[in-house]
Write an enzyme that holds these catalytic residues in place. Structure first.
Site, short mmCIF file in Angstrom:
data_model
loop_
_atom_site.label_atom_id
_atom_site.label_comp_id
_atom_site.label_asym_id
_atom_site.label_seq_id
_atom_site.Cartn_x
_atom_site.Cartn_y
_atom_site.Cartn_z
N CYS A 159 0.80 -1.24 0.00
CA CYS A 159 0.00 0.00 0.00
C CYS A 159 0.83 1.28 0.00
CB CYS A 159 -0.93 0.01 1.20
SG CYS A 159 -1.88 -1.50 1.45
N HIS A 175 -2.89 6.51 3.74
CA HIS A 175 -1.76 5.60 4.00
C HIS A 175 -0.39 6.16 3.60
CE1 HIS A 175 -1.15 1.03 4.83
NE2 HIS A 175 -0.38 1.80 5.58
#
Length: 418
Positions: free
Chosen positions: A5, A66
């Site tokens: 991610c 993120h």
């Protein structure tokens, strides 16, 4: 651009390999950022949102970020998307896995939900509503919406209307819900009457160590966390009525780094001149799918290690994970990037990836084809590495409870929309 991610999203936002911004790590526990991390996307990186905002666009992110939260305390918000060109933010600052203080939802730079028991069930519905609300905002300026659903990331959750609707179980329920949400947003965009471009993609391959809850890579080898095709090769879609032909396919080599220069191309904005942009505009390819890839090569990083490289039609793999089951790594949760958890190969594996996407049939190292292809790939790797400067590794700048958000100390629980 990366099989996890944080680095993948850094590449998408900046059009650059994550190694250039330090958004990576070879350490098992730091390959992605979490709520306790001090690091984040550096302020000197230019994001898609920053470039568009400077040129008159309204910008918003809904969903998962993120790329960092705080740096000096629990509330400074130095790495939040509102510091990187997004005028507004509604969503999660990081992932929905391994959350010590409960699921977090931010509104701009304020933590409005934490550890709410019902947040999960209506989260996708709220993301969809916030996205459509932004599309309705009529400022007379063009809009940029980055809608980053939590689906289909484990642990699985879905609204009651999408529970037990799929033969694929919870994973299929998640896919059904996000499919419905995307459909709603696209339909709403059509109603606005604006000239709209939609890109749909994912940040990495399936988390195969979680079995049915992690997804499937089909015929591809490996999965999330790996530089085999199962970790980095993903479908993507583009929709722009009147500009991109409908119903066509392309197997040209592209990267999530290409979103930055492609969107700049669409908006008529020059690329930054003060840094290397690794992505290429794929607008010509989208309009004429028979064109070749704009990339002469692509590097595949695992963490901060260059473990594979592509020079079409070939792919060389320089290091292979130490698997404990098939092409999975259950002991560490994900396959890792450096020894002793990988084996660095004296003779790289070489695949003609166009005809062997499953990476099942490596070309023999004694073949002249192997010698010639490895020579070309090594040349491309050396040329790339000469352009990579040393920067602080953001994922390894430290972590601690003193940086993790807490909306109502010491309870760390608050609810708004849930």
């Amino acid at each position: 651009a990366a099989p996890l991610c944080t680095p993948s999203r850094a590449a998408l936002m900046t059009g650059r390999y994550p190694i250039r911004s330090g958004m990576c790590s070879n350490e098992t526990s730091h390959r992605v950022l979490d709520g306790r991390s001090r690091g984040g996307l550096p302020a000197n990186e230019t994001t898609i949102a920053e470039a568009l905002l400077e040129n008159g666009y309204r910008t918003k992110i809904v969903g998962k970020w993120h790329l960092g939260i705080n740096s000096e305390n629990q509330t400074d918000g130095i790495h939040l998307p509102t510091r990187h060109g997004f005028e507004s933010f509604y969503g999660m600052p990081w992932s929905n896995v391994g959350i010590s203080r409960g699921l977090m939802v931010y509104e701009n730079e304020t933590l409005v939900e934490q550890a709410c028991p019902t947040t999960w069930q209506n989260l996708t519905h709220r993301y969809t509503a916030k996205a459509m609300e932004f599309l309705d905002y009529d400022s007379g300026a063009p809009h940029f919406l980055y809608l980053s659903f939590t689906h289909v990331h484990a642990p699985m959750f879905s609204n009651a209307a999408f529970q037990n609707v799929s033969l694929r179980g919870a994973f299929g329920d998640n896919v059904a819900e996000v499919d419905d949400a995307v459909g709603q947003v696209v339909a709403h965009a059509k109603k606005t009457g604006r000239d709209t471009v939609v890109f749909l993609a994912s940040d990495n391959g399936p988390w195969r160590e979680l079995s049915l809850s992690g997804g499937s890579a089909g015929l591809l080898r490996g999965g999330k966390g790996q530089i085999f095709e199962g970790g980095i090769r993903l479908p993507a879609m583009a929709w722009w009525p009147g500009q991109i032909p409908a119903g066509i396919l392309s197997d040209a080599l592209v990267s999530s780094m290409d979103f930055f220069p492609t969107i700049m191309d669409i908006a008529g904005i020059p690329l930054p001149k003060d840094r290397i942009i690794d992505g290429k505009s794929i607008l010509p390819l989208l309009k004429s799918p028979n064109l070749a890839s704009p990339h002469e090569s692509l590097m595949h990083y695992c963490g901060c290690s260059l473990n594979a490289a592509r020079v079409p039609p070939y792919k060389a793999v320089f290091a292979v994970p130490v698997f404990d089951a098939g092409t999975m790594c259950h002991k560490t949760g994900l396959c890792q990037c450096v020894p002793p958890l990988v084996t660095v190969l004296e003779a790289p594996l070489l695949y003609q990836i166009d005809i062997d996407p499953g990476e099942n049939y490596p070309i023999g190292k004694n073949e002249q084809e192997y010698v010639d292809a490895i020579r070309l790939i090594n040349f491309a790797v050396e040329a790339h590495q000469m352009t990579v400067a040393s920067v602080p590794i953001q994922n390894e700048l430290g972590e601690g409870d003193e940086y993790e958000p807490c909306c109502n100390p010491p309870k760390c629980q608050c609810c708004k929309d849930c």
